[in-house]
Scaffold this active site. Structure first.
Site, PDB file in Angstrom:
ATOM      1  N   GLY A 112     -14.460 -58.990  54.616  1.00  0.00           N
ATOM      2  CA  GLY A 112     -13.482 -60.044  54.394  1.00  0.00           C
ATOM      3  C   GLY A 112     -12.623 -59.886  53.164  1.00  0.00           C
ATOM      4  CB  THR A 113     -12.696 -57.678  50.258  1.00  0.00           C
ATOM      5  OG1 THR A 113     -13.114 -56.482  50.932  1.00  0.00           O
ATOM      6  CG2 THR A 113     -13.916 -58.385  49.714  1.00  0.00           C
ATOM      7  N   GLY A 114     -10.225 -57.603  52.728  1.00  0.00           N
ATOM      8  CA  GLY A 114      -8.864 -57.178  53.042  1.00  0.00           C
ATOM      9  C   GLY A 114      -8.686 -55.688  53.229  1.00  0.00           C
ATOM     10  CE  LYS A 115     -14.101 -53.105  54.167  1.00  0.00           C
ATOM     11  NZ  LYS A 115     -14.520 -54.500  53.904  1.00  0.00           N
ATOM     12  CB  THR A 116      -8.680 -54.239  58.482  1.00  0.00           C
ATOM     13  OG1 THR A 116     -10.047 -53.851  58.643  1.00  0.00           O
ATOM     14  CG2 THR A 116      -7.911 -53.883  59.737  1.00  0.00           C
ATOM     15  CD  GLU A 162     -30.642 -81.631  47.857  1.00  0.00           C
ATOM     16  OE1 GLU A 162     -30.037 -80.941  47.015  1.00  0.00           O
ATOM     17  OE2 GLU A 162     -31.269 -81.135  48.810  1.00  0.00           O
ATOM     18  CG  ASP A 189     -34.728 -74.884  47.009  1.00  0.00           C
ATOM     19  OD1 ASP A 189     -33.627 -74.403  47.305  1.00  0.00           O
ATOM     20  OD2 ASP A 189     -34.989 -76.095  47.102  1.00  0.00           O
ATOM     21  N   GLY A 232     -15.948 -52.013  50.356  1.00  0.00           N
ATOM     22  CA  GLY A 232     -16.077 -53.329  49.756  1.00  0.00           C
ATOM     23  C   GLY A 232     -16.738 -54.299  50.708  1.00  0.00           C
ATOM     24  N   PRO A 233     -17.074 -55.495  50.243  1.00  0.00           N
ATOM     25  CG  PRO A 233     -17.812 -57.119  48.752  1.00  0.00           C
ATOM     26  CD  PRO A 233     -16.863 -55.969  48.869  1.00  0.00           C
TER      27      PRO A 233
END
Length: 603
Positions: free
Chosen positions: A205-209, A425, A501, A202-203
């Site tokens: 920072g998704t909590g694998k560890t 903007e 952009d 998974g990407p």
């Protein structure tokens, strides 16, 4: 001072004291008051000598004479002819005494050098042993082929599945592993085999560890943790040796879990390098393949691995029997984000105006690590303001800081540049508001940020989407072109401020044509092969998957999509010119406006 340094200091003091003692003994032996035979005769004739003590050597030919004077002092004379001195003293009627034959001091001659050598040897041994235990340079040399995995004993890891939020289905899958480790007999009765490996993909920072740690804590079994890069060294064979040592330790502590973080560092596809197939990384991978599923038995060992690049892993390690399960861990949805925020907010005092559900709604696309960072930045904001709790305003500021970058209000900008940025903007913001699939607007600002932008327009996604439609992608392109269109309409000129952009719009249009099959003229064909170009060694002479005529057709189709979106976006902004002017004026006045203030301009 640490105990280790204190021990070194004691050894050093003992060494210095021993050397000082040796020097003093040597000094006492050598530093005597010597003088010559002629001076002795002179002193005898003057009547100054009281007596002489002669100490001959073993051959009775040479020796040493100790001369005592009338005033009580004494001097020593080396005698080369004992008989001559005896006759001289007898002739001058000076009392002569014959002392014992001097013997060698066995302690100074034999024992002292041996003791010094022993003490120095013990000192060096203790130094080397201490460094080895402490992980110094000697440790690295002596344990070069040893595993660097850190072991957590059962019960030492306090993290459980309750500490993991937003991953309901993923936790359900892994709870079966926990149940097998706790009660393997239940599964063995029906012929079930414990999964040898579980790959978490998974990407970042998704909590694998975190999920791997929770599995180990839940199962209450030994947990070996190591990074994929810890296996690979510049010396061939070291990585394979570390793999063998790791699984040897794991067998001794089975049942247990071996967790390899960032396994793509060691398990990349073989045969894709420039230097052949005998490099260190491939030997390490071969040994890992054998240990996971070879002739040897590794019963009771479950290998957990985490990666965000499963596309570059070797097919041999992905097959069943090595990694039996592949669990995809994606970005959490709104319910998962709210659960994650609740966990990270446990030790943070929140004000009564903080609504975690609203924060979860406004943070679409955030990973668990992003949400933790968001609340941490908010806590820092509260501490800087000398408040004892977090407010909604702290979280809003942190949201901008995390998503866009730190605002640099002190940067001096000319009025002309401010005016251009305000219209730029505002052009983005109008399209965000009008187009149905990309808005609404969360914040519009002309304050420069740390990312080099002169301002920003931040949308507020109101729902999570699993995929993009063709209409949504065309609207994204239109929004990206809105700033350039506003500059051209108002000033009759364009700036370089829209370069990022334009790059974003072009990239999206090209992917629509080459990857997603969304082109009318090209058809439903995928021409994009960038995923296969990761491996330079394999694809050095890799030809394109299409002809030059098709490449030209792709370029024409991309240009047609950009031109069509540009025209549509320009028409929308022309229809809302009054809002464009009003928004730019309000931005020049306040520098930053929110959703309510911007939407009020349309009323």
């Amino acid at each position: 001072m640490s105990k280790k340094n204190s021990g070194y200091r004691i050894y050093f003091i003992l060494m210095i004291a021993l050397l000082i003692c040796a020097i003093i003994l040597s000094f006492l032996q050598k530093n005597k008051n010597y003088y010559t035979k002629d001076k002795l005769i002179e002193d005898i004739n003057a009547g100054l000598v009281k007596e002489v003590v002669l100490e001959p050597n073993a051959n009775n030919e040479t020796g040493a004479a100790e001369v005592t004077f009338n005033d009580g002092s004494f001097k020593e004379l080396f005698v080369t002819d004992v008989t001559e001195i005896e006759k001289l003293l007898e002739k001058q009627d000076v009392p002569l005494y014959i002392g014992d034959i001097p013997r060698q001091n066995w302690f100074l001659t034999y024992m002292l050098p041996i003791l010094i050598i022993l003490i120095v040897g013990v000192f060096l041994f203790v130094m080397m042993t201490s460094q080895t235990a402490g992980g110094g340079q000697s440790s690295k040399m002596m344990n070069f082929g040893k595993s660097r995995a850190r072991m957590y004993a059962g019960g030492e890891n306090k993290i459980t599945l309750k500490d993991v939020a937003g991953l309901r289905e993923e936790k359900d899958e892994l709870e079966e592993i926990v149940e097998f480790l706790k009660n393997p007999a239940k599964f063995v009765k029906v012929g079930a085999r414990i999964p040898k490996g579980v790959l978490l993909e998974g990407p970042p920072g998704t909590g694998k560890t975190l999920l791997a740690k929770a599995i180990a804590g839940e199962a209450n079994v030994p947990f070996f943790s190591i990074s994929g890069s810890d296996f690979v060294e510049m010396f061939v064979g070291v990585g394979a040796s570390r793999v063998r040592d790791l699984f040897l330790d794991a067998k001794k502590n089975a049942p247990c879990i071996v967790f390899i973080d960032e396994i793509d560092a060691v398990a990349r596809r073989r045969g894709t390098g420039m230097g052949g197939g005998h490099d260190e990384r491939e030997q390490t991978l071969n040994q890992l393949l054998v240990e996971m599923d070879g002739f040897g038995e590794n019963s009771g060992i479950i290998v957990l691995a985490a990666t965000n690049r499963v596309d570059i892993l070797d097919p041999a390690i992905l097959r069943p029997g090595r990694f039996d399960r592949k669990i995809a861990i994606g970005v959490p949805d709104i319910g998962g984000r709210e659960e994650i925020l609740n966990i990270h907010a446990k030790n943070k005092p929140l004000g009564d105006d903080v609504n975690l559900k609203d924060i979860a709604q406004t943070t679409a696309g955030f990973t668990g690590a992003d949400l933790e960072n968001l609340l941490n930045e908010a806590a820092i904001q509260a501490a800087k303001g000398d408040r004892q709790y977090l407010t909604q305003e702290d979280i809003k500021k942190s949201f901008v800081k995390v998503g866009i970058g730190t605002e640099k209000k002190s940067r001096i900008i000319s009025d002309k540049e401010k005016n251009i940025t305000a219209y730029h903007e505002s052009g983005h913001a109008i399209l965000f508001h009008v187009l149905p699939d990309v808005g609404p607007v969360y914040s519009v600002s002309i304050i420069p940020t740390g990312l080099g932008a002169a301002g920003y327009t931040m949308p507020l996604p109101e729902r999570d989407e699993m995929f993009l439609t063709r209409g949504r992608m065309l609207q994204e392109i239109m929004v990206s072109l809105g700033g350039r269109i506003a500059e051209e309409l108002i000033f009759g000129d364009i700036t370089t401020g829209a370069s990022s952009d334009i790059k974003k719009a072009t990239k999206m249009a090209r992917r629509m044509v080459t990857k997603y099959g969304m082109s009318k003229n090209i058809g439903v064909i995928c021409y994009e092969d960038e995923d296969d170009e990761v491996f330079i060694g394999r694809d050095l002479a890799h030809a394109k998957g299409h002809s030059e005529e098709v490449a030209s057709e792709i370029d024409r189709e991309v240009k047609a999509i950009i031109d069509e979106c540009y025209q549509k976006a320009e028409d929308i902004i022309k229809d809302h010119m009054s809002v464009l002017h009003a928004s730019a004026k309000l931005l020049l006045e306040k520098e930053k406006i929110g959703r309510d203030e911007f939407e009020a301009l349309f009323a």
